[in-house]
Design a protein around this motif. Structure first.
Motif, PDB file in Angstrom:
ATOM      1  N   VAL A 199       7.737   3.099  -3.292  1.00  0.00           N
ATOM      2  CA  VAL A 199       6.448   3.702  -2.950  1.00  0.00           C
ATOM      3  C   VAL A 199       6.735   5.129  -2.499  1.00  0.00           C
ATOM      4  N   ILE A 200       6.242   6.101  -3.260  1.00  0.00           N
ATOM      5  CA  ILE A 200       6.616   7.506  -3.052  1.00  0.00           C
ATOM      6  C   ILE A 200       5.383   8.332  -2.735  1.00  0.00           C
ATOM      7  N   LEU A 247      -1.870  -2.775   1.482  1.00  0.00           N
ATOM      8  CA  LEU A 247      -2.301  -1.531   2.122  1.00  0.00           C
ATOM      9  C   LEU A 247      -3.792  -1.317   1.906  1.00  0.00           C
ATOM     10  N   PRO A 248      -4.483  -0.703   2.879  1.00  0.00           N
ATOM     11  CA  PRO A 248      -5.901  -0.359   2.667  1.00  0.00           C
ATOM     12  C   PRO A 248      -6.024   0.683   1.561  1.00  0.00           C
ATOM     13  N   LEU A 249      -7.034   0.535   0.718  1.00  0.00           N
ATOM     14  CA  LEU A 249      -7.126   1.352  -0.484  1.00  0.00           C
ATOM     15  C   LEU A 249      -7.313   2.839  -0.198  1.00  0.00           C
ATOM     16  N   VAL A 253      -1.569   6.312   3.298  1.00  0.00           N
ATOM     17  CA  VAL A 253      -0.574   7.200   3.898  1.00  0.00           C
ATOM     18  C   VAL A 253      -0.530   7.019   5.408  1.00  0.00           C
ATOM     19  N   ARG A 254      -1.681   6.973   6.072  1.00  0.00           N
ATOM     20  CA  ARG A 254      -1.706   6.798   7.531  1.00  0.00           C
ATOM     21  C   ARG A 254      -1.136   5.447   7.932  1.00  0.00           C
ATOM     22  N   THR A 255      -1.427   4.411   7.125  1.00  0.00           N
ATOM     23  CA  THR A 255      -0.875   3.082   7.411  1.00  0.00           C
ATOM     24  C   THR A 255       0.641   3.080   7.286  1.00  0.00           C
ATOM     25  N   LEU A 256       1.178   3.779   6.286  1.00  0.00           N
ATOM     26  CA  LEU A 256       2.627   3.871   6.134  1.00  0.00           C
ATOM     27  C   LEU A 256       3.260   4.614   7.305  1.00  0.00           C
ATOM     28  N   ASP A 257       2.586   5.647   7.817  1.00  0.00           N
ATOM     29  CA  ASP A 257       3.097   6.360   8.988  1.00  0.00           C
ATOM     30  C   ASP A 257       3.182   5.427  10.198  1.00  0.00           C
ATOM     31  N   GLU A 258       2.166   4.596  10.380  1.00  0.00           N
ATOM     32  CA  GLU A 258       2.179   3.660  11.502  1.00  0.00           C
ATOM     33  C   GLU A 258       3.284   2.614  11.345  1.00  0.00           C
ATOM     34  N   ASN A 262       6.562   1.909  13.911  1.00  0.00           N
ATOM     35  CA  ASN A 262       6.776   0.600  14.529  1.00  0.00           C
ATOM     36  C   ASN A 262       8.150   0.012  14.223  1.00  0.00           C
ATOM     37  N   CYS A 263       8.799   0.503  13.172  1.00  0.00           N
ATOM     38  CA  CYS A 263      10.106  -0.050  12.815  1.00  0.00           C
ATOM     39  C   CYS A 263      11.220   0.443  13.733  1.00  0.00           C
ATOM     40  N   GLY A 264      11.021   1.556  14.393  1.00  0.00           N
ATOM     41  CA  GLY A 264      12.016   2.050  15.346  1.00  0.00           C
ATOM     42  C   GLY A 264      13.259   2.579  14.658  1.00  0.00           C
ATOM     43  N   ASP A 265      14.384   2.513  15.362  1.00  0.00           N
ATOM     44  CA  ASP A 265      15.642   3.066  14.871  1.00  0.00           C
ATOM     45  C   ASP A 265      16.408   2.016  14.082  1.00  0.00           C
ATOM     46  N   VAL A 266      15.973   1.788  12.861  1.00  0.00           N
ATOM     47  CA  VAL A 266      16.642   0.859  11.959  1.00  0.00           C
ATOM     48  C   VAL A 266      17.254   1.678  10.828  1.00  0.00           C
ATOM     49  N   ASN A 267      18.325   1.125  10.233  1.00  0.00           N
ATOM     50  CA  ASN A 267      18.925   1.796   9.088  1.00  0.00           C
ATOM     51  C   ASN A 267      17.851   2.142   8.060  1.00  0.00           C
ATOM     52  N   ASN A 268      17.972   3.322   7.462  1.00  0.00           N
ATOM     53  CA  ASN A 268      16.919   3.839   6.598  1.00  0.00           C
ATOM     54  C   ASN A 268      16.590   2.892   5.458  1.00  0.00           C
ATOM     55  N   SER A 269      17.609   2.378   4.762  1.00  0.00           N
ATOM     56  CA  SER A 269      17.344   1.500   3.622  1.00  0.00           C
ATOM     57  C   SER A 269      16.703   0.196   4.071  1.00  0.00           C
ATOM     58  N   GLU A 270      17.171  -0.336   5.212  1.00  0.00           N
ATOM     59  CA  GLU A 270      16.573  -1.562   5.727  1.00  0.00           C
ATOM     60  C   GLU A 270      15.147  -1.328   6.210  1.00  0.00           C
ATOM     61  N   LYS A 271      14.918  -0.183   6.811  1.00  0.00           N
ATOM     62  CA  LYS A 271      13.570   0.143   7.275  1.00  0.00           C
ATOM     63  C   LYS A 271      12.593   0.214   6.103  1.00  0.00           C
ATOM     64  N   LEU A 272      13.038   0.840   5.012  1.00  0.00           N
ATOM     65  CA  LEU A 272      12.160   0.966   3.846  1.00  0.00           C
ATOM     66  C   LEU A 272      11.829  -0.399   3.248  1.00  0.00           C
ATOM     67  N   LYS A 273      12.799  -1.322   3.289  1.00  0.00           N
ATOM     68  CA  LYS A 273      12.532  -2.664   2.763  1.00  0.00           C
ATOM     69  C   LYS A 273      11.592  -3.440   3.669  1.00  0.00           C
ATOM     70  N   VAL A 274      11.708  -3.230   5.003  1.00  0.00           N
ATOM     71  CA  VAL A 274      10.791  -3.880   5.936  1.00  0.00           C
ATOM     72  C   VAL A 274       9.368  -3.368   5.716  1.00  0.00           C
ATOM     73  N   ILE A 275       9.251  -2.055   5.549  1.00  0.00           N
ATOM     74  CA  ILE A 275       7.922  -1.481   5.288  1.00  0.00           C
ATOM     75  C   ILE A 275       7.393  -1.990   3.942  1.00  0.00           C
ATOM     76  N   GLY A 276       8.300  -2.105   2.964  1.00  0.00           N
ATOM     77  CA  GLY A 276       7.885  -2.587   1.646  1.00  0.00           C
ATOM     78  C   GLY A 276       7.357  -4.002   1.677  1.00  0.00           C
ATOM     79  N   SER A 277       7.918  -4.841   2.540  1.00  0.00           N
ATOM     80  CA  SER A 277       7.430  -6.221   2.654  1.00  0.00           C
ATOM     81  C   SER A 277       6.021  -6.282   3.214  1.00  0.00           C
ATOM     82  N   LYS A 278       5.579  -5.206   3.878  1.00  0.00           N
ATOM     83  CA  LYS A 278       4.221  -5.146   4.410  1.00  0.00           C
ATOM     84  C   LYS A 278       3.269  -4.353   3.507  1.00  0.00           C
ATOM     85  N   CYS A 279       3.819  -3.887   2.394  1.00  0.00           N
ATOM     86  CA  CYS A 279       2.989  -3.164   1.407  1.00  0.00           C
ATOM     87  C   CYS A 279       2.623  -4.049   0.224  1.00  0.00           C
TER      88      CYS A 279
END
Length: 546
Positions: A199-200, A247-249, A253-258, A262-279
């Motif tokens: 998601v870019i 994601l809300p239609l 972008v604002r939802t991705l920022d939030e 909320n993910c905090g200081d997690v490894n970048n690749s792992e953080k992106l996968k956590v966010i992806g599971s919520k997308c």
């Protein structure tokens, strides 16, 4: 077919080939937003627009600089623009109404697919997926392009370029990558060769989320449903996957920022996968477990209730239709021609497919009549029965209804101005004028044909005035012209007289011979009648004074 006798319990998907379209060798197709116009890219670099209601050609777009096959075609949101990509590495933007070329941009690689930004009526940005490099955002006004990142590093927080594979000749090549805009064009969803959905945010090039795909196969196609709630991917493992968009239609972008905060200081690749599971969340998988067939041009129906995919096998034209629950409901079998492109009508149950030979086939529903489906008290008779009607059964106003007071308020004003909003086009901006139909413009004859027509008409006029070698004497001394001629009627209009056939000419010649013989035999009799008028008593060659 009367809509009142159609069984509503029948599946709302096409079943048979209703018609086919032919114009040159067509390669790819796309409907406009309302489904009233169908654009097809041809092998000679032209783009033909069909009026889907009349199945006639409404306009042909052709650029003299482009003679290579069209690889993809895309409409703007309100139908005023068409973007085509060609095998000569070019992108051409057309104005549909005027038929004029707005701009032409040549890329460094051949674009396999190009999509206009869906959030504007006159878009200036497009997403291009070239054959041998990463997808890019192209500014159609300036020609500038921006490559998108297609992979994320597992060990560092930075981004790495897409994976490369060296061919036998040592030249580095890219695996083709699929990408598409979301519904409103705020994000780009990209499927890479590692079996991931990225998601870019294309405005800054930042990867906001990563969704791993089971199996890690190369993603060949990626497309959103019309309402933006579902995402479809087609991978090399011969599986079509449907993901639900969480994601809300209108506020992705604002939802991705939030989510990022909320993910905090997690490894970048792992953080992106956590966010992806919520997308995105996997909703359904489709495949042919028996034949393990590869899929061609899979897509959603207009309402998102059906998923359709074409078989990529050579020599067969098969279309598979599933419902969203995952059940295979229909397999459409067409002619023995490979299928290369597919599109579902935005509103009605039509599927349009393109064969390798360049024909466009229109698949429609095979309706069957079922009166009892709409009238539960309707009884179907197997044979005629005698029926005695009531006294007032066929009266305009039966006696039983005369007593009832009318339920309709006749004084209530009826609103004939307001237009009800169609739920299918709920995102339409009523202030924007949408191009749904094209005016019919008669095409002019070629100059050579016009010159021939002018010469033939002048010759016909000259032959009528002065005669021609093809004239011969007809009955009663009239001249007959065997060539077609212009005759003037009482109103002063000219109408063309057709050239008679050889059989008619033979019959006319026989009549001329018979009339000439009869006139020779009748000459003495006519002479005696004339002499009798002058007071003479001659009859033939003798004298009547005996």
């Amino acid at each position: 077919m009367n809509a009142s006798i159609i069984d509503p319990l029948q599946g709302d998907f096409p079943e048979v080939i209703e018609e086919y379209l032919e114009h040159g060798c067509m390669k790819c197709i796309a409907f406009n937003r309302r489904g009233t116009l169908l654009a097809a890219g041809c092998n000679d670099g032209s783009c033909v627009i069909w009026d889907f209601e009349t199945r006639g050609i409404a306009k042909i777009l052709h650029d003299n600089e482009c003679s290579s096959p069209i690889t993809s075609i895309c409409w703007s949101k309100y139908g005023h623009r068409i973007l085509v990509s060609a095998a000569d590495k070019s992108l051409i933007l057309w104005d549909v109404m005027s038929g004029k070329k707005i701009t032409r941009i040549v890329l460094q690689q051949t674009p396999l697919q190009a999509r206009l930004h869906p959030g504007s009526s006159t878009p200036s940005l497009c997403l291009a997926c070239p054959l041998s490099c990463a997808p890019m955002i192209v500014d159609l006004n300036t020609g500038n392009s921006t490559l998108l990142k297609v992979s994320v590093s597992e060990t560092s927080n930075g981004l790495i370029p897409p994976s490369r594979n060296k061919s036998s000749d040592g030249i580095t090549s890219f695996t083709p990558t699929a990408a598409c805009f979301n519904k409103y064009g705020t994000l780009v969803y990209l499927g890479n060769s590692k079996g991931e959905i990225l998601v870019i945010d294309y405005k800054n090039g930042e990867v906001r989320a990563v969704v791993p795909i089971t199996g890690g196969s190369v993603v060949k196609n990626i497309v959103f449903s019309r309402n933006g709630q579902y995402l479809l991917t087609n991978s090399n493992d011969r599986v079509i996957r449907i993901y639900e968009n969480l994601l809300p239609l209108k506020d992705e972008v604002r939802t991705l920022d939030e989510l990022n905060e909320n993910c905090g200081d997690v490894n970048n690749s792992e953080k992106l996968k956590v966010i992806g599971s919520k997308c995105l969340i996997l909703f359904r998988e489709f495949q042919d477990a028996i034949t393990k067939v590869h899929w061609k041009a899979p897509c959603f129906s207009g309402d998102g209730e059906w998923v359709v995919g074409g078989s990529a096998c050579k020599g067969e034209h098969k279309i598979y239709i599933w419902d969203r629950a995952g059940h295979l409901v229909k397999i459409l079998e067409g002619p023995k021609e490979a299928l290369i492109d597919l599109a579902w009508h935005p509103v009605h149950p039509f599927v349009v497919s393109v064969s390798l030979n360049g024909f466009v086939y229109i698949w429609a529903k095979d309706y069957t009549e079922n009166w009892s489906a709409f009238a539960p008290d309707f009884k179907e008779l197997e044979e005629n029965e005698e029926y005695v009607e009531r006294e007032d059964e066929f009266d305009l106003i039966p006696d039983t209804e005369k007593v009832k007071a009318p339920d309709v308020n006749e004084d209530e004003e009826v609103d004939i101005i307001s237009v009800e909003k169609d739920a299918t086009f709920s995102d339409s901006d009523m202030s924007q004028e949408e191009l749904c139909f094209l005016p019919a413009t008669p095409s002019r004859d070629p100059l050579e044909q016009q010159d021939k027509c002018a010469e033939s008409s002048s010759k016909l006029l000259d032959s009528n005035n002065t005669g021609s070698p093809s004239e011969e004497a007809g009955p009663n001394g009239l001249m007959m012209n065997h060539a077609s001629s212009l005759l003037e009627d009482d109103a002063g209009r000219f109408k063309r007289k057709r050239k008679p056939s050889e059989k008619v000419l033979e019959l006319q010649a026989e009549k001329v011979k018979k009339s000439s013989k009869s006139s020779k035999l009748a000459k003495p009799k006519n002479k005696s009648l004339v002499d009798q008028d002058n007071g003479n008593s001659f009859h033939g060659d003798g004298i009547s004074g005996e």
